[in-house]
Structure formats: structure tokens, C-alpha cells
Design a protein around this motif. Structure first.
Motif, PDB file in Angstrom:
ATOM      1  N   UNK A   1      54.013 -33.963  38.235  1.00  0.00           N
ATOM      2  CA  UNK A   1      53.998 -35.063  37.280  1.00  0.00           C
ATOM      3  C   UNK A   1      52.690 -35.043  36.517  1.00  0.00           C
ATOM      4  N   UNK A   2      52.709 -35.428  35.254  1.00  0.00           N
ATOM      5  CA  UNK A   2      51.465 -35.504  34.519  1.00  0.00           C
ATOM      6  C   UNK A   2      51.662 -35.810  33.054  1.00  0.00           C
ATOM      7  N   UNK A   3      50.554 -35.769  32.319  1.00  0.00           N
ATOM      8  CA  UNK A   3      50.530 -36.008  30.881  1.00  0.00           C
ATOM      9  C   UNK A   3      50.118 -34.733  30.176  1.00  0.00           C
ATOM     10  N   UNK A   4      50.536 -34.583  28.914  1.00  0.00           N
ATOM     11  CA  UNK A   4      50.062 -33.438  28.153  1.00  0.00           C
ATOM     12  C   UNK A   4      48.582 -33.647  27.798  1.00  0.00           C
ATOM     13  N   UNK A   5      47.954 -32.638  27.242  1.00  0.00           N
ATOM     14  CA  UNK A   5      46.519 -32.699  26.990  1.00  0.00           C
ATOM     15  C   UNK A   5      46.154 -33.334  25.655  1.00  0.00           C
ATOM     16  N   UNK A   6      47.101 -33.527  24.759  1.00  0.00           N
ATOM     17  CA  UNK A   6      46.829 -34.112  23.455  1.00  0.00           C
ATOM     18  C   UNK A   6      46.614 -35.621  23.607  1.00  0.00           C
TER      19      UNK A   6
ATOM     20  N   UNK B   1      49.660 -40.586  34.697  1.00  0.00           N
ATOM     21  CA  UNK B   1      50.954 -40.444  35.352  1.00  0.00           C
ATOM     22  C   UNK B   1      50.755 -39.557  36.563  1.00  0.00           C
ATOM     23  N   UNK B   2      51.051 -40.090  37.719  1.00  0.00           N
ATOM     24  CA  UNK B   2      50.892 -39.333  38.954  1.00  0.00           C
ATOM     25  C   UNK B   2      52.085 -39.597  39.858  1.00  0.00           C
ATOM     26  N   UNK B   3      52.316 -38.667  40.780  1.00  0.00           N
ATOM     27  CA  UNK B   3      53.379 -38.859  41.754  1.00  0.00           C
ATOM     28  C   UNK B   3      52.981 -38.208  43.066  1.00  0.00           C
ATOM     29  N   UNK B   4      53.630 -38.650  44.136  1.00  0.00           N
ATOM     30  CA  UNK B   4      53.375 -38.081  45.458  1.00  0.00           C
ATOM     31  C   UNK B   4      54.660 -38.128  46.259  1.00  0.00           C
ATOM     32  N   UNK B   5      54.726 -37.256  47.244  1.00  0.00           N
ATOM     33  CA  UNK B   5      55.907 -37.161  48.086  1.00  0.00           C
ATOM     34  C   UNK B   5      55.521 -37.493  49.516  1.00  0.00           C
TER      35      UNK B   5
ATOM     36  N   UNK C   1      55.428 -35.722  31.541  1.00  0.00           N
ATOM     37  CA  UNK C   1      56.402 -34.769  32.060  1.00  0.00           C
ATOM     38  C   UNK C   1      56.497 -34.918  33.575  1.00  0.00           C
ATOM     39  N   UNK C   2      57.662 -34.572  34.074  1.00  0.00           N
ATOM     40  CA  UNK C   2      57.917 -34.601  35.524  1.00  0.00           C
ATOM     41  C   UNK C   2      58.963 -33.541  35.798  1.00  0.00           C
ATOM     42  N   UNK C   3      58.720 -32.729  36.818  1.00  0.00           N
ATOM     43  CA  UNK C   3      59.694 -31.726  37.247  1.00  0.00           C
ATOM     44  C   UNK C   3      59.816 -31.791  38.760  1.00  0.00           C
ATOM     45  N   UNK C   4      61.013 -31.561  39.247  1.00  0.00           N
ATOM     46  CA  UNK C   4      61.195 -31.438  40.691  1.00  0.00           C
ATOM     47  C   UNK C   4      62.387 -30.552  40.989  1.00  0.00           C
TER      48      UNK C   4
END
Length: 162
Positions: free
Chosen positions: A23-28, A6-10, A35-38
Motif C-alpha cells: 500500500x502507498x502513495x505515488x511520489x508526485x 496510506x499504509x497497511x499491515x497484515x 495504490x494497493x496490491x495484494x
């Protein structure tokens, strides 16, 4: 559904209302969640939301959904394709996205520990890779874009109980 990336760019620039994003994935690796926050640099009062869901096939990929819709209607869950309405209902469990426009200035919006339970989706019985792309657009210019790579995978009842 097993998330693989999961990746994102602006698009950047002063005209972009997104101040920060992550943006990303957990490590498990056994129970991947995304998850994604902005945070907004200014209120986002109108936008379009573009989404594409593709299942790679040979010789031609199968496009499950390719849609650009009014983002404020998406937030308020009005006049939607049933799959998008269902997605919004599932997303409500994992996010603090508003129910109507605007996205407010200075507030951090998030999706946390999102994990798609295929039992919530109408009958489907397949295993396939899935590519999902999304974008927040303003006047058809991308503000924030994301890409999710995943795999729909059947699990046995014994695996689900453990």
C-alpha cells in the motif's frame, strides 16, 4: 481530496489468506494518488469489511461512517448504504476487484492511481482533514488493515483548468 499517507499491515500467520500486499502513495506531491496490491495464498470466500471515516474536530471527532458489512455483499454492490454503493462505483474505475466472492487464489488484485474527485460525491463544501481506516476481517479477526490520512480541500475553477 489530497492524500497525505496510506499504509497497511497484515496480521500474518498461516491462517491469513493474504500472501503479499503493498500500500502507498505515488511520489508526485502535487497530484497524489494511492495504490494497493495484494495476492491471495488461498481463496477468500467470505469476509467482513470494516470501514471508519472520521473528521477530526475539537472537542470530539465527527464520525462520518463507522460500518462493518458483509464483504461479499460489498463486492456485489447489494443492499448497501448509498455512500458505500457510490464508493464501489468509483472504485470500479481504478481496481480489478471481483464483482462477487471469492477473491481467487494466486491472482493479484489492485487499486492503482486512485484519486477521488469530489465532484462525484453529492454536494459538500468544506475543508477538513479526514482519517479513513479499513480492515478485511474473517470471523471478526483482522486479516489486512489500512489507514488513509487525507485532506478535503477546495480548489478554484482556475486551478482545476490548469
Amino acid at each position: 481530496m489530497q492524500f497525505e499517507n496510506f499504509s497497511c499491515k497484515s496480521s500474518g500467520g498461516n491462517e491469513n489468506p493474504f500472501e503479499s500486499y503493498n500500500c502507498g502513495l505515488n511520489k508526485n506531491v502535487k497530484r497524489r494518488t494511492l495504490h494497493m496490491e495484494f495476492t491471495m495464498r488461498e481463496a477468500l470466500k467470505e469476509f467482513e469489511f470494516q470501514i471508519g471515516i472520521v473528521m477530526p474536530r475539537r472537542p470530539v471527532d465527527f464520525v462520518l461512517l463507522n460500518l462493518t458489512i458483509d464483504g461479499c455483499q460489498l463486492l456485489s454492490n447489494k443492499n448497501q448504504v448509498p455512500l458505500m454503493r457510490l464508493s464501489r462505483e468509483i472504485l470500479d474505475r481504478y481496481s480489478n476487484f471481483p464483482r462477487q466472492c471469492p477473491f481467487q487464489y494466486g491472482k493479484t488484485y489492485y487499486i492503482r492511481a486512485f484519486r477521488l474527485d469530489l465532484g462525484l460525491i453529492p454536494a459538500m463544501n468544506m475543508e477538513t482533514p479526514v482519517r479513513l481506516q479499513f480492515a478485511y476481517l474473517h470471523h471478526q479477526l483482522p486479516l489486512l488493515q489500512g489507514r488513509i490520512l487525507a485532506r478535503v480541500q477546495r480548489t478554484t475553477i482556475a486551478k482545476r483548468k490548469s
